[in-house]
Write a protein that holds these residues in place. Structure first.
Motif, PDB file in Angstrom:
ATOM      1  N   GLU A   1       4.003  10.884  -6.798  1.00  0.00           N
ATOM      2  CA  GLU A   1       4.697  10.701  -7.867  1.00  0.00           C
ATOM      3  C   GLU A   1       4.174  11.526  -9.371  1.00  0.00           C
ATOM      4  O   GLU A   1       4.520  12.762  -9.772  1.00  0.00           O
ATOM      5  CB  GLU A   1       6.211  10.078  -7.870  1.00  0.00           C
ATOM      6  N   ARG A   2       3.127   9.821  -9.028  1.00  0.00           N
ATOM      7  CA  ARG A   2       2.609  10.809 -10.759  1.00  0.00           C
ATOM      8  C   ARG A   2       1.521  11.895 -10.801  1.00  0.00           C
ATOM      9  O   ARG A   2       1.955  12.583 -11.418  1.00  0.00           O
ATOM     10  CB  ARG A   2       1.599   9.712 -11.061  1.00  0.00           C
ATOM     11  N   LEU A   3       0.904  12.002  -9.157  1.00  0.00           N
ATOM     12  CA  LEU A   3       0.570  13.239  -9.352  1.00  0.00           C
ATOM     13  C   LEU A   3       0.645  14.871  -9.570  1.00  0.00           C
ATOM     14  O   LEU A   3       1.084  15.485 -10.116  1.00  0.00           O
ATOM     15  CB  LEU A   3      -0.450  13.269  -8.072  1.00  0.00           C
ATOM     16  N   SER A   4       2.270  14.709  -8.786  1.00  0.00           N
ATOM     17  CA  SER A   4       2.939  15.220  -8.962  1.00  0.00           C
ATOM     18  C   SER A   4       3.508  15.804  -9.665  1.00  0.00           C
ATOM     19  O   SER A   4       3.498  16.991 -10.500  1.00  0.00           O
ATOM     20  CB  SER A   4       4.066  14.803  -7.944  1.00  0.00           C
ATOM     21  N   ASP A   5       3.811  14.756 -10.789  1.00  0.00           N
ATOM     22  CA  ASP A   5       4.339  14.883 -12.055  1.00  0.00           C
ATOM     23  C   ASP A   5       3.667  15.946 -13.400  1.00  0.00           C
ATOM     24  O   ASP A   5       3.190  16.784 -13.948  1.00  0.00           O
ATOM     25  CB  ASP A   5       4.890  14.051 -12.717  1.00  0.00           C
ATOM     26  N   VAL A   6       2.196  15.221 -13.042  1.00  0.00           N
ATOM     27  CA  VAL A   6       0.536  16.256 -13.110  1.00  0.00           C
ATOM     28  C   VAL A   6       0.437  17.616 -12.839  1.00  0.00           C
ATOM     29  O   VAL A   6       0.222  18.207 -13.951  1.00  0.00           O
ATOM     30  CB  VAL A   6      -0.588  15.399 -13.054  1.00  0.00           C
TER      31      VAL A   6
ATOM     32  N   ILE B   1       0.444  -0.797   0.127  1.00  0.00           N
ATOM     33  CA  ILE B   1      -0.135  -0.305  -0.278  1.00  0.00           C
ATOM     34  C   ILE B   1       1.262   1.669  -0.130  1.00  0.00           C
ATOM     35  O   ILE B   1       1.072   2.409  -0.576  1.00  0.00           O
ATOM     36  CB  ILE B   1      -0.918  -0.224   0.942  1.00  0.00           C
ATOM     37  N   ALA B   2       1.702   1.110   0.741  1.00  0.00           N
ATOM     38  CA  ALA B   2       2.860   2.551   1.286  1.00  0.00           C
ATOM     39  C   ALA B   2       3.638   2.664  -0.265  1.00  0.00           C
ATOM     40  O   ALA B   2       3.315   4.142  -0.636  1.00  0.00           O
ATOM     41  CB  ALA B   2       3.699   2.606   2.200  1.00  0.00           C
ATOM     42  N   LEU B   3       3.964   1.781  -1.119  1.00  0.00           N
ATOM     43  CA  LEU B   3       4.609   1.679  -2.560  1.00  0.00           C
ATOM     44  C   LEU B   3       3.680   2.082  -3.624  1.00  0.00           C
ATOM     45  O   LEU B   3       4.286   3.157  -4.205  1.00  0.00           O
ATOM     46  CB  LEU B   3       5.064   0.605  -2.845  1.00  0.00           C
ATOM     47  N   GLU B   4       2.443   1.617  -3.751  1.00  0.00           N
ATOM     48  CA  GLU B   4       1.902   2.290  -4.883  1.00  0.00           C
ATOM     49  C   GLU B   4       0.906   3.373  -4.111  1.00  0.00           C
ATOM     50  O   GLU B   4       1.014   4.173  -4.942  1.00  0.00           O
ATOM     51  CB  GLU B   4       0.554   1.003  -4.416  1.00  0.00           C
ATOM     52  N   ALA B   5       1.298   3.492  -2.727  1.00  0.00           N
ATOM     53  CA  ALA B   5       0.992   5.544  -2.378  1.00  0.00           C
ATOM     54  C   ALA B   5       2.289   6.558  -2.722  1.00  0.00           C
ATOM     55  O   ALA B   5       1.613   7.008  -3.393  1.00  0.00           O
ATOM     56  CB  ALA B   5       0.301   5.781  -0.837  1.00  0.00           C
ATOM     57  N   ILE B   6       3.155   5.875  -2.538  1.00  0.00           N
ATOM     58  CA  ILE B   6       4.383   6.654  -3.235  1.00  0.00           C
ATOM     59  C   ILE B   6       3.858   7.131  -4.632  1.00  0.00           C
ATOM     60  O   ILE B   6       4.321   8.044  -5.419  1.00  0.00           O
ATOM     61  CB  ILE B   6       5.101   6.407  -2.807  1.00  0.00           C
ATOM     62  N   CYS B   7       4.600   5.820  -5.438  1.00  0.00           N
ATOM     63  CA  CYS B   7       3.617   5.772  -6.633  1.00  0.00           C
ATOM     64  C   CYS B   7       2.587   6.266  -7.183  1.00  0.00           C
ATOM     65  O   CYS B   7       2.798   7.843  -8.585  1.00  0.00           O
ATOM     66  CB  CYS B   7       3.553   4.907  -7.165  1.00  0.00           C
TER      67      CYS B   7
END
Length: 105
Positions: A71-76, A62-68
């Motif tokens: 990061e994706r939202l930060s890039d957007v 869950i933590a790894l998916e939340a981090i990913c």
């Protein structure tokens, strides 16, 4: 009989509004869950776990998916901010151009 999902995982899911759905695979007659899909109410997929997954493995996934996802939202957001800045520059240039044309009359 197959493994039963960890009680702490179920509690965590209930406390944090996660959807934990059992998937039976192709052989539905066996009625043994092959894996559980985990997602949020807003449709963000957090992965899948096996029925014998430990609570610690679950939290790590869950933590790894939340981090990913973060990061994706930060890039957007970065792309959106860059495009917004370009639009502001274009608007400013058009506004100045219109002002200059108005003064020429």
């Amino acid at each position: 009989m197959g493994a039963i999902i960890n009680k702490r995982i179920i509690e965590f899911g209930a406390n944090h509004a996660l959807n934990i759905l059992g998937n039976y695979g192709r052989d539905r007659r066996a009625r043994e869950v092959k894996h559980y899909s985990i997602s949020t109410d807003s449709g963000i997929k957090l992965g899948r776990i096996k029925p014998d997954c430990s609570y610690e493995q679950f939290l790590e996934k869950i933590a790894l998916e939340a981090i990913c996802e973060a990061e994706r939202l930060s890039d957007v957001i970065t792309v959106m901010e860059e495009e917004y800045a370009e639009l502001c520059e274009d608007y400013t240039a058009l506004k100045e151009e219109a002002t200059d044309e108005g003064q020429d009359d």
